[in-house]
Design a protein around this motif. Structure first.
Motif, mmCIF file in Angstrom:
data_model
loop_
_atom_site.group_PDB
_atom_site.id
_atom_site.type_symbol
_atom_site.label_atom_id
_atom_site.label_comp_id
_atom_site.label_asym_id
_atom_site.label_seq_id
_atom_site.Cartn_x
_atom_site.Cartn_y
_atom_site.Cartn_z
ATOM 1 N N THR A 76 7.413 20.023 -12.980
ATOM 2 C CA THR A 76 6.357 20.558 -12.134
ATOM 3 C C THR A 76 6.973 21.436 -11.053
ATOM 4 O O THR A 76 8.029 21.119 -10.500
ATOM 5 C CB THR A 76 5.511 19.438 -11.485
ATOM 6 N N SER A 77 6.315 22.538 -10.748
ATOM 7 C CA SER A 77 6.837 23.464 -9.742
ATOM 8 C C SER A 77 6.599 22.931 -8.334
ATOM 9 O O SER A 77 7.348 23.251 -7.412
ATOM 10 C CB SER A 77 6.198 24.843 -9.899
ATOM 11 N N ASP A 78 5.563 22.114 -8.179
ATOM 12 C CA ASP A 78 5.223 21.563 -6.872
ATOM 13 C C ASP A 78 5.433 20.051 -6.870
ATOM 14 O O ASP A 78 5.699 19.440 -7.902
ATOM 15 C CB ASP A 78 3.775 21.903 -6.506
ATOM 16 N N TRP A 79 5.332 19.464 -5.689
ATOM 17 C CA TRP A 79 5.443 18.021 -5.522
ATOM 18 C C TRP A 79 4.044 17.411 -5.565
ATOM 19 O O TRP A 79 3.121 17.931 -4.935
ATOM 20 C CB TRP A 79 6.087 17.679 -4.179
ATOM 21 N N LEU A 80 3.895 16.320 -6.284
ATOM 22 C CA LEU A 80 2.656 15.560 -6.301
ATOM 23 C C LEU A 80 2.860 14.348 -5.399
ATOM 24 O O LEU A 80 3.914 13.717 -5.441
ATOM 25 C CB LEU A 80 2.306 15.127 -7.730
ATOM 26 N N HIS A 81 1.866 14.021 -4.579
ATOM 27 C CA HIS A 81 1.999 12.966 -3.561
ATOM 28 C C HIS A 81 1.041 11.816 -3.798
ATOM 29 O O HIS A 81 -0.073 12.029 -4.279
ATOM 30 C CB HIS A 81 1.687 13.528 -2.167
ATOM 31 N N TYR A 82 1.477 10.628 -3.422
ATOM 32 C CA TYR A 82 0.539 9.513 -3.283
ATOM 33 C C TYR A 82 0.957 8.675 -2.091
ATOM 34 O O TYR A 82 2.130 8.621 -1.732
ATOM 35 C CB TYR A 82 0.403 8.666 -4.554
ATOM 36 N N ASP A 83 -0.031 8.060 -1.453
ATOM 37 C CA ASP A 83 0.197 7.173 -0.313
ATOM 38 C C ASP A 83 0.234 5.730 -0.796
ATOM 39 O O ASP A 83 -0.487 5.361 -1.725
ATOM 40 C CB ASP A 83 -0.926 7.326 0.722
ATOM 41 N N PHE A 84 1.060 4.930 -0.138
ATOM 42 C CA PHE A 84 1.089 3.496 -0.433
ATOM 43 C C PHE A 84 -0.126 2.828 0.201
ATOM 44 O O PHE A 84 -0.434 3.103 1.366
ATOM 45 C CB PHE A 84 2.339 2.826 0.159
ATOM 46 N N PRO A 85 -0.800 1.933 -0.521
ATOM 47 C CA PRO A 85 -1.825 1.114 0.137
ATOM 48 C C PRO A 85 -1.164 0.199 1.170
ATOM 49 O O PRO A 85 0.041 -0.075 1.090
ATOM 50 C CB PRO A 85 -2.434 0.296 -0.992
ATOM 51 N N ALA A 86 -1.931 -0.297 2.126
ATOM 52 C CA ALA A 86 -1.383 -1.120 3.216
ATOM 53 C C ALA A 86 -0.592 -2.311 2.710
ATOM 54 O O ALA A 86 0.485 -2.620 3.238
ATOM 55 C CB ALA A 86 -2.510 -1.572 4.142
ATOM 56 N N ASP A 87 -1.072 -3.012 1.674
ATOM 57 C CA ASP A 87 -0.355 -4.196 1.184
ATOM 58 C C ASP A 87 0.991 -3.825 0.573
ATOM 59 O O ASP A 87 1.966 -4.561 0.713
ATOM 60 C CB ASP A 87 -1.214 -5.003 0.195
ATOM 61 N N VAL A 88 1.086 -2.683 -0.077
ATOM 62 C CA VAL A 88 2.359 -2.230 -0.647
ATOM 63 C C VAL A 88 3.297 -1.795 0.475
ATOM 64 O O VAL A 88 4.475 -2.148 0.480
ATOM 65 C CB VAL A 88 2.122 -1.076 -1.651
ATOM 66 N N LYS A 89 2.781 -1.059 1.435
ATOM 67 C CA LYS A 89 3.604 -0.582 2.555
ATOM 68 C C LYS A 89 4.225 -1.754 3.316
ATOM 69 O O LYS A 89 5.383 -1.690 3.721
ATOM 70 C CB LYS A 89 2.752 0.296 3.491
ATOM 71 N N ARG A 90 3.478 -2.843 3.480
ATOM 72 C CA ARG A 90 4.012 -4.025 4.188
ATOM 73 C C ARG A 90 5.212 -4.625 3.469
ATOM 74 O O ARG A 90 6.104 -5.186 4.097
ATOM 75 C CB ARG A 90 2.921 -5.088 4.339
ATOM 76 N N ARG A 91 5.247 -4.518 2.145
ATOM 77 C CA ARG A 91 6.350 -5.097 1.355
ATOM 78 C C ARG A 91 7.554 -4.172 1.251
ATOM 79 O O ARG A 91 8.597 -4.578 0.751
ATOM 80 C CB ARG A 91 5.863 -5.428 -0.064
ATOM 81 N N MET A 92 7.395 -2.925 1.680
ATOM 82 C CA MET A 92 8.464 -1.944 1.504
ATOM 83 C C MET A 92 9.106 -1.590 2.836
ATOM 84 O O MET A 92 8.410 -1.173 3.754
ATOM 85 C CB MET A 92 7.905 -0.685 0.852
#
Length: 164
Positions: A76-92
């Motif tokens: 892909t020429s560009d970057w595709l993004h996703y945000d972590f949900p709150a429960d995932v972010k807490r574990r990371m």
């Protein structure tokens, strides 16, 4: 289009590994929770590593397949993004609120016996070939928009005349 601060997103690669029949590799996450545990391989880009180098390294680490057994068809020429949900972010740990990904379409030239989930520390406990359009329905919901986008961009590699 939404502008995102790249420093807030972990650089990552995603791999759409296509069989000669035009199906994609899906792996089932080890120790996954919930219904949506199938995904295409993905992983972080190490410091100093190009996305293409990271893609081939992740292919070896997660699927056990050498770069010699694939042809890179597209990045892909560009970057595709996703945000972590709150429960995932807490574990990371770390500063990231999500991931930014370069996706690669790879054509697998080997045989099913070349796929070895146990070559490194396993991330998947099972795998299967699936139609590309099935992938968004089996991934965790917060990654679904990325899989939908990848399905559109890479459908030309499925060989499905209805999708080309």
């Amino acid at each position: 289009m939404q502008t995102r601060d790249p420093k807030l997103y972990r650089p990552n690669v995603g791999l759409a590994l296509f069989s000669s029949a035009g199906h994609v590799f899906l792996g089932r996450r080890i120790n996954g929770r919930g219904a949506f545990q199938w995904q295409m391989p993905q992983g972080g880009i190490d410091e100093g590593e190009t996305p293409a180098d990271a893609a081939l390294r992740e292919l070896e680490e997660e699927v056990g397949v050498s770069g010699k057994l694939v042809d890179v068809m597209e990045e892909t020429s560009d970057w595709l993004h996703y945000d972590f949900p709150a429960d995932v972010k807490r574990r990371m740990p770390g500063p990231y609120i999500g991931q930014r990904q370069k996706w690669f379409a790879l054509r697998f030239k080997g045989s099913d016996s070349d796929i070895r989930l146990d070559r490194h520390t396993p991330e998947f406990d099972a795998w299967r070939w699936a139609r590309l359009e099935e992938a968004p329905g089996v991934i965790v919901p917060f990654k679904r928009p990325i899989y939908e986008e990848v399905s559109v961009r890479f459908r030309k590699f499925t060989g499905d005349k209805d999708q080309a």
